[in-house]
Write a protein that holds these residues in place. Structure first.
Motif, mmCIF file in Angstrom:
data_model
loop_
_atom_site.group_PDB
_atom_site.id
_atom_site.type_symbol
_atom_site.label_atom_id
_atom_site.label_comp_id
_atom_site.label_asym_id
_atom_site.label_seq_id
_atom_site.Cartn_x
_atom_site.Cartn_y
_atom_site.Cartn_z
ATOM 1 N N UNK A 1 0.702 -1.237 0.152
ATOM 2 C CA UNK A 1 0.040 -0.039 -0.119
ATOM 3 C C UNK A 1 0.903 1.285 0.050
ATOM 4 N N UNK A 2 0.323 2.280 -0.770
ATOM 5 C CA UNK A 2 1.403 3.512 -0.951
ATOM 6 C C UNK A 2 1.035 4.572 0.334
ATOM 7 N N UNK A 3 -0.304 4.654 0.682
ATOM 8 C CA UNK A 3 -0.529 5.630 1.807
ATOM 9 C C UNK A 3 -1.562 5.147 2.689
ATOM 10 N N UNK B 1 -3.861 7.074 -8.894
ATOM 11 C CA UNK B 1 -3.186 5.792 -9.065
ATOM 12 C C UNK B 1 -2.393 5.302 -7.856
ATOM 13 N N UNK B 2 -2.235 5.981 -6.791
ATOM 14 C CA UNK B 2 -1.657 5.364 -5.594
ATOM 15 C C UNK B 2 -2.788 4.376 -4.699
ATOM 16 N N UNK B 3 -2.423 3.352 -4.149
ATOM 17 C CA UNK B 3 -3.336 2.669 -3.304
ATOM 18 C C UNK B 3 -3.208 3.080 -2.133
ATOM 19 N N UNK C 1 -8.769 9.364 -8.210
ATOM 20 C CA UNK C 1 -8.097 8.357 -8.712
ATOM 21 C C UNK C 1 -7.216 7.308 -8.258
ATOM 22 N N UNK C 2 -7.287 7.413 -6.785
ATOM 23 C CA UNK C 2 -6.681 6.464 -6.050
ATOM 24 C C UNK C 2 -7.458 5.110 -5.923
#
Length: 218
Positions: free
Chosen positions: A71-73, A119-121, A146-147
Motif C-alpha cells: 500500500x502507498x498511503x 494511481x496510488x493505493x 483516482x486513488x
C-alpha cells in the motif's frame, strides 16, 4: 471480517472496561437518526489509554502487512480515524492522509489533506462503522481523485447488513478488530449484562430501524 478472534475478544473487554462502549438494553439511547439503540460507542476514549491504543495500532499494522504490504498511503477518516491512521503510518513508515466529510469552504478547498495521488493505493482507517455512510463517502472521495482503495479497517462495527451491502457495492473489503456480536458475548461472560437480554440485543442488530419492536409488530 475479523482476522484475529482472540484479539477481538480482548479488545471488546477493553472497550467495556473503559466505557468506550456502554450497553443499556433496557434503557436505550436515541441516535440522531431517531433509531433506538441499546449501545453507545465512543472509541475516542481509547486515546486516553496508551496500552490499549498501542494494541489497536499494532493490530491494524499487522493486518496491512499481511494483506496490503505494498500500500502507498494510509488514510484516516476525519476526525476519529486520524490519530490511528497517523500511528499506523508511522509504524509502516508510509505517507499519511485524511479525508474530511466535505471539502473546506475556504483556502484551497481541500477535502483530502496530506495527499493521495492518482494511481496510488490506500487503506482507510475508521474508528466505527454503523450504517457505513461516512466510510463510503471517504472511499468515494478517494476514488474520485483516482486513488485505489484496497480496504477499510475499523476498530469496531455493528455489522449491519445495510453497511455490508454498501461496501460490497463499491467492491471494498472491510476488516474490523472487533464487532457487536463479539462484544455482546464478552459482556455476558463478564456479567456486564444479563444473559436474558441476549435476544433483545440480537434483535436490535437485525432490525435497528424498528427496535425494540420487530417488523411483525408494526
Amino acid at each position: 471480517m475479523i482476522l484475529n478472534n482472540s484479539f477481538a475478544r480482548e479488545l471488546a473487554a477493553h472497550l467495556l472496561e473503559i466505557n468506550a462502549v456502554v450497553l443499556r438494553p433496557n434503557d436505550p439511547f436515541t441516535w440522531t437518526s431517531g433509531w433506538n439503540s441499546p449501545i453507545y460507542c465512543d472509541n475516542r476514549l481509547t486515546l486516553r489509554y496508551p496500552e490499549i491504543r498501542n494494541e489497536i495500532e499494532n493490530e491494524f499494522t499487522s493486518i496491512i502487512q499481511e494483506k496490503f504490504s505494498d500500500v502507498d498511503v494510509i488514510t484516516g477518516t476525519a476526525t476519529a480515524g486520524i490519530p490511528h491512521a497517523a500511528w499506523v503510518a508511522s509504524n509502516l513508515n508510509k505517507p499519511m492522509a485524511y479525508v474530511r466529510a466535505k471539502a473546506k469552504a475556504h483556502g484551497m478547498g481541500n477535502q483530502i489533506e496530506g495527499g493521495v495521488k492518482k494511481g496510488e493505493s490506500t487503506v482507510v482507517i475508521e474508528d466505527l462503522i454503523s450504517t457505513g455512510g461516512s466510510a463510503i463517502s471517504v472511499v468515494e472521495a478517494l476514488k474520485f481523485v483516482g486513488a485505489k482503495v484496497d480496504a477499510v479497517l475499523s476498530i469496531f462495527t455493528y455489522d449491519f447488513d445495510k453497511a455490508s451491502k454498501k461496501f460490497s457495492d463499491v467492491n471494498v473489503p472491510v476488516y474490523t478488530l472487533t464487532d457487536y456480536k463479539t462484544l455482546v458475548n464478552v459482556a455476558v461472560e463478564k456479567g456486564v449484562i444479563d444473559g436474558d437480554d441476549l435476544d433483545l440485543l440480537s434483535s436490535w442488530r437485525d432490525h435497528p430501524e424498528v427496535w425494540p419492536d420487530s417488523p411483525s409488530d408494526e
